[in-house]
Design an enzyme around this catalytic site. Structure first.
Site, mmCIF file in Angstrom:
data_model
loop_
_atom_site.group_PDB
_atom_site.id
_atom_site.type_symbol
_atom_site.label_atom_id
_atom_site.label_comp_id
_atom_site.label_asym_id
_atom_site.label_seq_id
_atom_site.Cartn_x
_atom_site.Cartn_y
_atom_site.Cartn_z
ATOM 1 C CD GLU A 158 0.235 -9.504 -38.571
ATOM 2 O OE1 GLU A 158 0.500 -10.166 -39.624
ATOM 3 O OE2 GLU A 158 -0.454 -8.378 -38.464
ATOM 4 C CE LYS B 284 -3.695 -7.379 -44.579
ATOM 5 N NZ LYS B 284 -3.839 -5.972 -43.946
#
Length: 443
Positions: A245, A261
């Site tokens: 990420e 997410k």
């Protein structure tokens, strides 16, 4: 600025080993060729100055800006992300002050933050298939000669030197399954009461070790490489990150953040794996969880970006890694001229994908229910260059090691329709491959 071209190779581990005997060597690792999405590897060592931050540091990101100002600015080169600057990590607890929360003074295995001021770097560009040694004018002639000699002597086709490594026991889980589920249930009570929409709840795993942690990193990289990975051998310990990420990238004033997410475990059966991925993309729960964080990060960017410049060009894109599928969104913005990247880090830190929303209240609940500080985990690793570029990760899938002990952590976002048992299984799914890789290392 001086630039020396070198042969291109994806075997950057051998280049790192060529300088690993120098002080504080660092490798910002694209994960290539094992992972996609990352473009550059950046390797450096022997910083001319260091900055160690504690959890009660006053204005830690101002101090980082002051460190970077010790190097003269360089012109931006379209092919070079880094021209000398700060490389290191900021731990989660450095975000307390900026969110008007009390300092967390509980000890962590590494300092709350560490950055070195590095005057040179090996840049490997996997898009243009090019490698360059880049020297800031602050480098001495002796340093330039030594580094050119070391890195022109690298035998790029050889394998990295293998070191011995072993754990002294299996990883211990911070919470029992029952305790983890009970704490998730407590978060659900807070959500039902209207305190928060979402909180990211995590737990830690730790054990003793002995031997060469770089060997462990290469084993982890071989099974779970991420496009925003890093290995750092620092004065007080080591950091091993396999992060998938990005936190924030800056190209001058142009900004981009890519929150993750929504997670689903991979399946060894190709047809079932494709079904799982499709179900994740269609999941109302996971899309809602992702959208909450997109809104939070839009707000964070909006604090310092030019009015009207914040955009969301991509929502809910599927990204697949060795052990899990994720949903990833992209937010962009233009930083106002009066602010620096360090200012932006202070305004956005820690990343919303690992706090929850609203951020301050979610962090209060995290502090209540998690039984130990996060440290480097859920902080950020990356660089700020003297040419005006910067890139940072969210330090998930990240190990830290110090004084013969190695730890990592995992968790997930809890929302109104979360199931405590399923959240516990998601936590273990995220970390299982990492723990197994280290536990099964042939030491």
């Amino acid at each position: 600025m001086q630039i020396v071209s070198l042969p291109y190779s994806v075997n950057t581990a051998v280049a790192f080993q060529a300088v690993s005997d120098l002080p504080a060597p660092v490798w910002l690792d694209s994960g290539r060729p094992l992972a996609s999405g990352g473009r550059y590897d950046i390797i450096s060592a022997d910083p001319i100055q260091t900055l160690e931050l504690q959890a009660d540091s006053d204005e830690p990101f101002v101090q980082l800006d002051d460190l970077l100002c010790e190097l003269s600015p360089q012109d931006m080169d379209a092919q070079l992300p880094f021209c000398g600057g700060a490389i290191g990590y900021a731990g989660y607890e450095l975000g307390m002050q900026g969110n008007f929360l009390p300092y967390d003074r509980r000890p962590t295995d590494l300092p709350a933050g560490f950055f070195g001021l590095y005057s040179w770097a090996l840049i490997v560009d996997h898009q243009l298939c090019a490698s360059h040694l880049v020297f800031h004018p602050a480098c001495t002639r002796v340093q330039v000669r030594d580094l050119v000699a070391r890195l022109t002597a690298v035998r790029w086709q050889t394998e990295p030197r293998e070191g011995a490594f072993r754990l002294l026991g299996p990883f211990e889980h911070e919470f029992t399954p029952q305790d983890y589920r009970a704490r998730v249930a407590r978060i659900l009570d807070y959500i039902a009461a209207g305190d928060i929409y979402q909180a990211n709840f995590t737990q830690r795993f730790g054990t003793g070790y002995e031997g060469d942690l770089f060997a462990a990193y290469l084993a982890l990289r071989g099974r779970a490489a991420g496009p925003f990975s890093a290995y750092m051998d620092l004065p007080r310990g080591k950091l091993l990150s396999l992060s998938p990420e990005r936190f924030i990238r800056a190209d001058g004033n142009s900004l981009q953040t890519e929150p993750i997410k929504g997670t689903a475990a991979r399946n060894s059966d190709a047809a079932e794996d494709a079904r799982v991925a499709k179900a994740l993309q269609a999941s109302a729960k996971d899309r809602a969880e992702n959208l909450m964080i997109v809104d939070l990060l839009r707000n964070d960017f909006g604090k310092l970006c030019r009015r009207g410049s914040v955009r969301v060009p991509q929502l809910f894109q599927l990204a697949s890694f060795a052990n899990v599928h994720h949903l990833v969104s992209t937010i962009t913005g233009e930083l106002s001229e009066e602010y620096s990247f360090a200012d932006l880090l202070g305004a956005c830190f820690p990343g919303g994908s690992i706090t929850g929303a609203p951020k301050r209240r979610a962090m209060q609940i995290i502090g209540e229910l998690e039984s130990s500080p996060r440290g480097a985990y859920c902080g950020s690793v990356g660089y700020l260059s003297s040419c005006g570029r910067a890139d940072t990760n969210i330090a998930i899938r990240t190990f830290t090691a110090s004084d013969g002990r190695i730890t990592c952590a995992a968790g997930g976002g809890i929302v109104a329709d979360s199931d405590p048992a399923a959240e516990h299984e998601e936590c273990l799914a995220k970390v299982r491959l990492l723990l197994e890789t280290v536990e099964q290392f042939p030491g």
